[in-house]
Motif scaffolding. Structure first.
Motif, short mmCIF file in Angstrom:
data_model
loop_
_atom_site.label_atom_id
_atom_site.label_comp_id
_atom_site.label_asym_id
_atom_site.label_seq_id
_atom_site.Cartn_x
_atom_site.Cartn_y
_atom_site.Cartn_z
N VAL A 91 52.83 37.19 73.71
CA VAL A 91 52.36 37.86 74.83
C VAL A 91 52.46 37.61 75.67
O VAL A 91 51.92 37.22 76.47
CB VAL A 91 50.63 38.21 73.95
N THR A 92 53.21 38.54 76.37
CA THR A 92 53.90 38.57 77.97
C THR A 92 52.73 39.45 79.12
O THR A 92 53.07 38.49 80.10
CB THR A 92 54.83 38.58 78.36
N GLY A 93 52.19 39.67 78.21
CA GLY A 93 51.48 41.00 79.27
C GLY A 93 52.18 41.85 79.78
O GLY A 93 51.20 42.94 80.77
N GLU A 94 53.11 41.96 80.62
CA GLU A 94 54.31 43.16 80.98
C GLU A 94 55.46 42.74 80.80
O GLU A 94 55.65 41.44 80.01
CB GLU A 94 54.13 42.64 82.51
N PRO A 117 54.87 42.60 75.55
CA PRO A 117 54.21 43.07 76.59
C PRO A 117 51.94 42.80 76.13
O PRO A 117 51.22 41.69 76.44
CB PRO A 117 54.60 43.85 77.16
N ARG A 118 52.42 44.03 74.87
CA ARG A 118 50.64 44.00 73.85
C ARG A 118 51.52 43.77 72.76
O ARG A 118 52.07 43.74 71.75
CB ARG A 118 49.82 44.44 74.21
#
Length: 303
Positions: free
Chosen positions: A60-63, A42-43
């Motif tokens: 980096v998926t953000g969530e 996610p980060r």
């Protein structure tokens, strides 16, 4: 043309575990200069990541998405001919990649290779967690069988042709993936000659049963319904008895039968197997209870 041969994908929810895992990947016996390590997380975090000569790639998926989607997002960036999946709570030995890649190189009919994934602790409750939650990775004998996704090597081209993992599944996405490979004419191979250490940190019966219940609830009978035509008679019976009023008459006796079969398989794995029997039964029953609760919820939603 890329000179990368090996792409390792880590679906990462626990970045504090990355340094040790990536250090282990840097010690692999394959040529690390031709390896890329892809972290889907996610980060991005500021960590010292000793990857040796390997190239480190962040996705980096953000969530935090379900495991299948996290793996797919990482694999979409893979440039190697083989993509390896390993969970962030696992540690592979130096021969891990070499053994799994050798399976793919020597067995042309095999698209995916896996191995043993065993808890780092041999204490009673962690081993109980292994047998209840990760039973498919405890076998002592190599052979053709469907595999869990905590430790896998897959032909990248085949992975993409079958569409990777089903991102709609919250659990059992590895089982579904193996069945879709099988439908496409490929086989899966379990090599018991290499063991990945799994730090699952499950130390108490309550946590084991809670996870078994969650797995049953998240899995439901989705995969059985999806592949009912090719699965065995037990899976077909599960679908047949999927009405919430009927399912307990199938699911709970089935859990007890599976427990006895598992104990028979364990006789050569752990001398303590008689002591595990009641807790294995409890774990299987908790899983089926989760399945039943999911069926009840589906039934109330339809009404």
């Amino acid at each position: 043309m890329s000179d990368i041969l090996h792409s390792v994908v880590i679906p990462c929810a626990r970045p504090e575990r990355l340094p040790e895992l990536i250090a282990a990947l840097g010690r692999q016996s394959v040529e690390t200069a031709r390896m890329e390590i892809i972290v889907a997380t996610p980060r991005r975090v500021a960590l010292e990541l000793p990857a040796g000569e390997a190239e480190l790639v962040w996705v980096v998926t953000g969530e935090l998405f379900p495991p299948g989607r996290m793996r797919n997002l990482g694999a979409a960036r893979a440039r190697g001919g083989i993509v390896y999946f390993i969970d962030d709570d696992c540690l592979p030995p130096p021969e891990w990649m070499a053994v799994l890649s050798r399976v793919l190189e020597t067995k042309s009919e095999v698209a995916v290779a896996g191995c043993r994934v065993v808890g780092v602790s041999n204490r009673f409750w962690p081993r109980c967690a292994d047998y209840v939650l990760f039973s498919a990775a405890q076998f002592m004998h190599s052979g053709y069988r469907l595999l869990g996704a905590a430790s896998l090597a897959v032909r990248t081209e085949v992975f993409r042709k079958v569409g990777g993992f089903d991102e709609t599944l919250l659990a059992s996405e590895d089982w579904d993936f193996g069945l879709r490979l099988q439908a496409a004419g490929w086989r899966s191979y379990f090599d018991a000659g290499v063991t990945v250490a799994h730090d699952h940190r499950r130390e108490h019966l309550r946590g084991i049963l809670a996870q078994a219940y969650r797995s049953g609830w998240m899995s439901g009978l989705i995969v059985q319904r999806k592949h009912v035509a090719v699965l065995g008679p037990c899976a077909r019976l599960a679908v047949h008895f999927s009405h919430p009023m009927l399912y307990p008459f199938f699911g709970f006796p089935y859990a007890l039968v599976l427990t006895l079969l598992q104990v028979w398989e364990m006789r050569g794995v752990d001398r303590r197997w008689p002591l595990f029997l009641p807790f294995l039964a409890a774990g299987r029953l908790a899983y089926q209870f989760g399945v039943w609760r999911r069926l009840c919820q589906e039934g109330s939603t339809r009404e």
